[in-house]
Scaffold this motif. Structure first.
Motif, PDB file in Angstrom:
ATOM      1  N   THR A 100       0.836  -1.199   0.000  1.00  0.00           N
ATOM      2  CA  THR A 100       0.000   0.000   0.000  1.00  0.00           C
ATOM      3  C   THR A 100       0.869   1.246   0.000  1.00  0.00           C
ATOM      4  O   THR A 100       2.054   1.198   0.289  1.00  0.00           O
ATOM      5  N   CYS A 116      -4.204   0.203  -1.882  1.00  0.00           N
ATOM      6  CA  CYS A 116      -3.445  -0.843  -2.579  1.00  0.00           C
ATOM      7  C   CYS A 116      -2.675  -0.254  -3.756  1.00  0.00           C
ATOM      8  O   CYS A 116      -3.211   0.525  -4.546  1.00  0.00           O
ATOM      9  N   TYR A 120      -1.410  -5.006  -6.711  1.00  0.00           N
ATOM     10  CA  TYR A 120      -2.059  -5.522  -5.496  1.00  0.00           C
ATOM     11  C   TYR A 120      -3.554  -5.255  -5.569  1.00  0.00           C
ATOM     12  O   TYR A 120      -3.990  -4.271  -6.168  1.00  0.00           O
ATOM     13  N   PHE A 121      -4.365  -6.117  -4.949  1.00  0.00           N
ATOM     14  CA  PHE A 121      -5.816  -5.932  -4.919  1.00  0.00           C
ATOM     15  C   PHE A 121      -6.290  -5.940  -3.471  1.00  0.00           C
ATOM     16  O   PHE A 121      -5.622  -6.486  -2.587  1.00  0.00           O
ATOM     17  N   GLY A 122      -7.439  -5.321  -3.220  1.00  0.00           N
ATOM     18  CA  GLY A 122      -7.982  -5.228  -1.867  1.00  0.00           C
ATOM     19  C   GLY A 122      -8.856  -6.407  -1.507  1.00  0.00           C
ATOM     20  O   GLY A 122      -9.490  -7.026  -2.360  1.00  0.00           O
ATOM     21  N   GLU A 127      -7.136  -5.573   3.705  1.00  0.00           N
ATOM     22  CA  GLU A 127      -5.742  -5.877   3.382  1.00  0.00           C
ATOM     23  C   GLU A 127      -5.526  -5.805   1.874  1.00  0.00           C
ATOM     24  O   GLU A 127      -6.472  -5.897   1.099  1.00  0.00           O
ATOM     25  N   CYS A 128      -4.283  -5.665   1.473  1.00  0.00           N
ATOM     26  CA  CYS A 128      -3.913  -5.690   0.057  1.00  0.00           C
ATOM     27  C   CYS A 128      -3.047  -6.915  -0.181  1.00  0.00           C
ATOM     28  O   CYS A 128      -2.075  -7.136   0.540  1.00  0.00           O
ATOM     29  N   ASN A 129      -3.419  -7.698  -1.172  1.00  0.00           N
ATOM     30  CA  ASN A 129      -2.667  -8.904  -1.526  1.00  0.00           C
ATOM     31  C   ASN A 129      -2.105  -8.760  -2.927  1.00  0.00           C
ATOM     32  O   ASN A 129      -2.705  -8.119  -3.788  1.00  0.00           O
ATOM     33  N   THR A 140      -4.040   1.999  -8.692  1.00  0.00           N
ATOM     34  CA  THR A 140      -4.129   1.852  -7.243  1.00  0.00           C
ATOM     35  C   THR A 140      -5.586   1.647  -6.849  1.00  0.00           C
ATOM     36  O   THR A 140      -6.495   1.925  -7.628  1.00  0.00           O
ATOM     37  N   ILE A 142      -8.673  -0.833  -4.590  1.00  0.00           N
ATOM     38  CA  ILE A 142      -9.035  -2.198  -4.183  1.00  0.00           C
ATOM     39  C   ILE A 142      -9.505  -3.076  -5.340  1.00  0.00           C
ATOM     40  O   ILE A 142      -9.753  -4.251  -5.157  1.00  0.00           O
TER      41      ILE A 142
END
Length: 186
Positions: A100, A116, A120-122, A127-129, A140, A142
């Motif tokens: 993030t 994110c 990365y995805f939300g 959380e961001c994975n 940027t 989710i």
């Protein structure tokens, strides 16, 4: 009465005249201010870390998203980019979690100001994975990662369509460069 200044006042006090008397005593510094041992005047009291001068003898707490690390003069500063601080007064800015960054030009006021990164995805829990194999995300936020076109794949955390490379046995463009498959015969 004691008409001479007290020269050995403890820390966070200063030598001053008690109101309504002509007697010197050690007087506590105002709220959110501190002084060194042996301070002789009110002006020796200065704002604690996390507080800045509102006027000559009043210190106010740093707002959320700002900090002041040292005692003394100086203003509260905005938290650096990719950090946030969700409380007023003393405290450090917290680094945004992995994957993030702060959406603002400077640091944020809440964890939710950390969004994110591309790649990365939300998740539902905030959380961001990292985007998985064969996917990418170029902005940027989710939003979910996008699947690479058929016959292509990508590395973990890919950030753009050009990161999708042709699978073995396929031909086309890889990172913007045309490739072709070589066939071997027995």
């Amino acid at each position: 009465p004691n008409t001479t200044r007290v020269s050995q006042c403890p820390i966070n006090t200063y030598s001053g005249i008690v109101i309504g008397t002509d007697t010197y005593s050690c007087i506590a510094c105002p709220v959110n201010m501190m002084s060194a041992y042996g301070s002789m005047e009110l002006k020796d009291c200065s704002c604690e870390a996390g507080y800045s001068y509102a006027d000559v003898f009043t210190c106010t707490a740093c707002a959320t998203g700002t900090y002041k690390a040292d005692t003394g003069p100086g203003q509260c500063l905005a938290c650096p980019i990719d950090t946030y601080k969700n409380n007023t007064g003393p405290g450090e800015c917290t680094t945004c979690p992995v994957g993030t960054s702060s959406a603002l030009a400077l640091g944020g006021k809440e964890l939710t100001d950390c969004i994110c990164n591309a790649g990365y995805f939300g998740t539902e829990n905030g959380e961001c994975n990292v985007c998985g194999l064969g996917t990418f995300k170029n902005d940027t936020g989710i939003r979910a990662c996008t699947t690479c076109p058929d016959g292509t794949t990508s590395a973990l955390g890919s950030k753009e369509l050009l990161d999708c490379d042709c699978n073995a046995g396929y031909f086309g463009m890889t990172n913007g460069v045309e490739i072709s498959t070589v066939y071997y015969s027995h």
